[in-house]
Design a protein around this motif. Structure first.
Motif, PDB file in Angstrom:
ATOM      1  N   ASP A   1      65.805  21.074  15.883  1.00 51.00           N
ATOM      2  CA  ASP A   1      66.210  21.609  14.581  1.00 51.00           C
ATOM      3  C   ASP A   1      65.089  21.553  13.549  1.00 51.00           C
ATOM      4  N   CYS A   2      63.974  20.946  13.898  1.00 53.37           N
ATOM      5  CA  CYS A   2      62.846  20.852  12.964  1.00 53.37           C
ATOM      6  C   CYS A   2      62.161  22.210  12.815  1.00 53.37           C
ATOM      7  N   THR A   3      61.582  22.427  11.659  1.00 56.49           N
ATOM      8  CA  THR A   3      60.845  23.666  11.418  1.00 56.49           C
ATOM      9  C   THR A   3      59.520  23.624  12.184  1.00 56.49           C
ATOM     10  N   PRO A   4      58.867  24.772  12.373  1.00 53.94           N
ATOM     11  CA  PRO A   4      57.572  24.775  13.063  1.00 53.94           C
ATOM     12  C   PRO A   4      56.541  23.853  12.417  1.00 53.94           C
ATOM     13  N   SER A   5      56.490  23.828  11.088  1.00 56.13           N
ATOM     14  CA  SER A   5      55.524  22.953  10.419  1.00 56.13           C
ATOM     15  C   SER A   5      55.877  21.487  10.626  1.00 56.13           C
ATOM     16  N   GLU A   6      57.178  21.162  10.660  1.00 56.76           N
ATOM     17  CA  GLU A   6      57.600  19.779  10.918  1.00 56.76           C
ATOM     18  C   GLU A   6      57.242  19.371  12.343  1.00 56.76           C
ATOM     19  N   LYS A   7      57.401  20.285  13.300  1.00 60.97           N
ATOM     20  CA  LYS A   7      57.043  19.977  14.682  1.00 60.97           C
ATOM     21  C   LYS A   7      55.539  19.723  14.816  1.00 60.97           C
ATOM     22  N   SER A   8      54.747  20.490  14.077  1.00 60.27           N
ATOM     23  CA  SER A   8      53.291  20.267  14.101  1.00 60.27           C
ATOM     24  C   SER A   8      52.944  18.906  13.525  1.00 60.27           C
ATOM     25  N   GLN A   9      53.651  18.520  12.473  1.00 64.24           N
ATOM     26  CA  GLN A   9      53.400  17.227  11.837  1.00 64.24           C
ATOM     27  C   GLN A   9      53.823  16.076  12.750  1.00 64.24           C
ATOM     28  N   ILE A  10      54.947  16.243  13.463  1.00 57.71           N
ATOM     29  CA  ILE A  10      55.401  15.228  14.416  1.00 57.71           C
ATOM     30  C   ILE A  10      54.401  15.105  15.566  1.00 57.71           C
ATOM     31  N   ALA A  11      53.895  16.245  16.035  1.00 53.03           N
ATOM     32  CA  ALA A  11      52.891  16.228  17.111  1.00 53.03           C
ATOM     33  C   ALA A  11      51.653  15.455  16.676  1.00 53.03           C
ATOM     34  N   LYS A  12      51.217  15.704  15.448  1.00 50.93           N
ATOM     35  CA  LYS A  12      50.070  14.970  14.898  1.00 50.93           C
ATOM     36  C   LYS A  12      50.335  13.471  14.882  1.00 50.93           C
ATOM     37  N   GLU A  13      51.522  13.077  14.428  1.00 48.31           N
ATOM     38  CA  GLU A  13      51.858  11.654  14.346  1.00 48.31           C
ATOM     39  C   GLU A  13      51.919  11.021  15.732  1.00 48.31           C
ATOM     40  N   PHE A  14      52.381  11.771  16.728  1.00 45.96           N
ATOM     41  CA  PHE A  14      52.441  11.209  18.076  1.00 45.96           C
ATOM     42  C   PHE A  14      51.039  10.970  18.627  1.00 45.96           C
ATOM     43  N   VAL A  15      50.115  11.896  18.351  1.00 44.60           N
ATOM     44  CA  VAL A  15      48.718  11.701  18.776  1.00 44.60           C
ATOM     45  C   VAL A  15      48.157  10.433  18.146  1.00 44.60           C
ATOM     46  N   LYS A  16      48.404  10.240  16.875  1.00 43.58           N
ATOM     47  CA  LYS A  16      47.896   9.058  16.169  1.00 43.58           C
ATOM     48  C   LYS A  16      48.558   7.784  16.687  1.00 43.58           C
TER      49      LYS A  16
ATOM     50  N   PRO B   1      51.381   5.863  25.238  1.00 41.48           N
ATOM     51  CA  PRO B   1      52.744   6.415  25.271  1.00 41.48           C
ATOM     52  C   PRO B   1      52.845   7.782  25.933  1.00 41.48           C
ATOM     53  N   GLN B   2      51.778   8.552  25.938  1.00 40.32           N
ATOM     54  CA  GLN B   2      51.816   9.898  26.494  1.00 40.32           C
ATOM     55  C   GLN B   2      52.134   9.921  27.986  1.00 40.32           C
ATOM     56  N   PHE B   3      51.973   8.795  28.679  1.00 41.24           N
ATOM     57  CA  PHE B   3      52.147   8.780  30.124  1.00 41.24           C
ATOM     58  C   PHE B   3      53.545   8.345  30.573  1.00 41.24           C
ATOM     59  N   PHE B   4      54.467   8.121  29.634  1.00 43.14           N
ATOM     60  CA  PHE B   4      55.835   7.788  30.014  1.00 43.14           C
ATOM     61  C   PHE B   4      56.679   9.055  30.053  1.00 43.14           C
ATOM     62  N   LYS B   5      57.476   9.199  31.102  1.00 42.43           N
ATOM     63  CA  LYS B   5      58.294  10.411  31.247  1.00 42.43           C
ATOM     64  C   LYS B   5      59.286  10.552  30.092  1.00 42.43           C
ATOM     65  N   GLU B   6      59.684   9.424  29.486  1.00 42.39           N
ATOM     66  CA  GLU B   6      60.608   9.492  28.353  1.00 42.39           C
ATOM     67  C   GLU B   6      59.985  10.201  27.152  1.00 42.39           C
ATOM     68  N   ASN B   7      58.652  10.295  27.137  1.00 34.90           N
ATOM     69  CA  ASN B   7      57.953  10.964  26.034  1.00 34.90           C
ATOM     70  C   ASN B   7      57.470  12.368  26.404  1.00 34.90           C
ATOM     71  N   ASN B   8      57.952  12.910  27.525  1.00 35.70           N
ATOM     72  CA  ASN B   8      57.492  14.225  27.979  1.00 35.70           C
ATOM     73  C   ASN B   8      57.659  15.301  26.908  1.00 35.70           C
ATOM     74  N   ARG B   9      58.791  15.265  26.204  1.00 32.81           N
ATOM     75  CA  ARG B   9      59.025  16.296  25.193  1.00 32.81           C
ATOM     76  C   ARG B   9      58.014  16.199  24.063  1.00 32.81           C
ATOM     77  N   MET B  10      57.618  14.996  23.706  1.00 31.65           N
ATOM     78  CA  MET B  10      56.618  14.814  22.643  1.00 31.65           C
ATOM     79  C   MET B  10      55.250  15.300  23.123  1.00 31.65           C
ATOM     80  N   VAL B  11      54.924  15.041  24.381  1.00 32.42           N
ATOM     81  CA  VAL B  11      53.648  15.498  24.941  1.00 32.42           C
ATOM     82  C   VAL B  11      53.614  17.023  24.979  1.00 32.42           C
ATOM     83  N   THR B  12      54.730  17.627  25.379  1.00 27.77           N
ATOM     84  CA  THR B  12      54.827  19.091  25.391  1.00 27.77           C
ATOM     85  C   THR B  12      54.663  19.646  23.979  1.00 27.77           C
ATOM     86  N   LEU B  13      55.266  18.967  23.016  1.00 34.47           N
ATOM     87  CA  LEU B  13      55.157  19.392  21.616  1.00 34.47           C
ATOM     88  C   LEU B  13      53.702  19.388  21.157  1.00 34.47           C
ATOM     89  N   VAL B  14      52.964  18.360  21.550  1.00 31.20           N
ATOM     90  CA  VAL B  14      51.539  18.273  21.189  1.00 31.20           C
ATOM     91  C   VAL B  14      50.776  19.463  21.776  1.00 31.20           C
TER      92      VAL B  14
END
Length: 352
Positions: free
Chosen positions: A178-193, A245-258
């Motif tokens: 339900d997040c906007t495209p800009s929010e998804k980009s910001q979440i992806a950035k935070e996950f990388v950090k 964290p990127q290597f856990f299957k539970e975080n696959n959706r976040m990795v895909t988002l990045v």
């Protein structure tokens, strides 16, 4: 995406005299009137379900009338120490609404809900077995992340403040789309950090249910932050990818988002930003951080097999021979922090 396997049961490591001395110096070690064992005296329990009738894996515990009065009073005293100056004048305005117990995971914590009866505001704190790994993790989070943490240790009991936020697994399942495209980009950035920060300070097992997403409203948009909430796997596992964290299957959706929202150049930029921020914190907390790492160097918080595996893998990753010479987890962490600090200082020296 590989399915990372971690140790099924991490042992609980005792708090050493050296670490206790450190905790006293920084006001983390204070006498409290209730222990973890006291809360184990419950007479019965019922399962706790969420608003959708799903089992939360927590059980609400009940005590005998005599025990309940004593435990409630002592928990209120702990609350005043944790969140104030220990002044007991506020105790008549506090009520312990619930004590929940969780058998899932290593720490088997109690979660205490304390409510102010004057205005119905409430908060939580946790009572756990004191484990050196978790204490090191809490202190490192306090110094090297953007967030301060409040906790107390007395003998074999650890009191932790509650970290508010939406559990990562719930956010990914129910809110991310339900997040906007800009929010998804910001979440992806935070996950990388977040991924970079965990790797640098060797905080393991950041599967989606071990961190929270914190939405912060800022003018006309929402900023999302990611915070770790479980520090049990600090400097314990031998597999380097457990600290990523990127290597856990539970975080696959976040990795895909990045991969969907960020270019490789952007990812590299955010990694450099996070390393620089961590390096600045290492410099800022220099004396205190050195004291903590010294405690870790003289402590036993992992197995020889894990130490050998981790130092070899990080050497292959960095080609820094200091990792090969590390004798324990404390030395591996010290060399990791020195590596980040040294690279930061070298870049700044060239720029100057």
């Amino acid at each position: 995406m590989q399915d990372l396997k971690i140790s099924k049961k991490k042992p609980s490591y005792p708090v050493s005299d050296r670490l206790n001395k450190y905790l006293k110096e920084y006001n983390r070690h204070l006498r409290i009137s209730v222990s973890y064992e006291d809360l184990l005296r419950f007479q019965g329990s019922v399962a706790v379900y969420d608003k959708n009738d799903n089992d939360t894996l927590w059980t609400r515990v009940y005590y005998s009338e005599f025990d309940r009065a004593e435990i409630d009073l002592n928990l209120k005293k702990v609350y005043t120490i944790l969140h104030s100056d220990g002044n007991q004048r506020t105790i008549p305005f506090l009520n312990v609404d619930a004590i929940d117990y969780c058998t899932f995971g290593n720490s088997k914590p109690f979660r205490v809900k304390v409510r102010n009866i004057l205005n119905d505001n409430f908060t939580y704190f946790y009572v756990k077995k004191a484990d050196a790994s978790r204490i090191y993790g809490l202190e490192l989070e306090h110094m090297l992340s953007p967030y301060n943490l409040n906790f107390l240790v007395y003998k074999n009991t650890l009191i932790e403040e509650h970290i508010a936020g939406i559990p990562g697994d719930e956010f990914i399942q129910n809110s991310l789309e339900d997040c906007t495209p800009s929010e998804k980009s910001q979440i992806a950035k935070e996950f990388v950090k977040f991924n970079e920060r965990c790797m640098i300070r060797l905080l393991g097992d950041m599967r989606s249910y071990n961190y929270v997403i914190v939405p912060i409203h800022d003018f006309d948009h929402v900023v999302f932050k990611i915070r770790a909430i479980d520090f049990d796997q600090q400097c314990y596992e031998g597999k380097f990818n457990v600290y990523r964290p990127q290597f856990f299957k539970e975080n696959n959706r976040m990795v895909t988002l990045v991969s969907e929202r960020l270019t490789k150049d952007s990812i590299d930029q955010y990694k450099i930003e996070e390393r620089s921020i961590v390096a600045k914190r290492i410099i800022s907390y220099h004396d205190r951080l050195n004291q903590l790492v010294d405690c870790m160097i003289h402590d036993e918080i992992s197995s020889e097999a894990h130490i050998e595996m981790l130092k070899t893998t990080i050497y292959d990753y960095t080609l820094d021979v200091k990792f090969k010479r590390s004798k324990n987890m404390g030395e591996i962490l010290k060399n990791a922090l020195d590596f980040v600090k040294r690279n930061y200082e070298d870049v700044n020296a060239k720029d100057f």
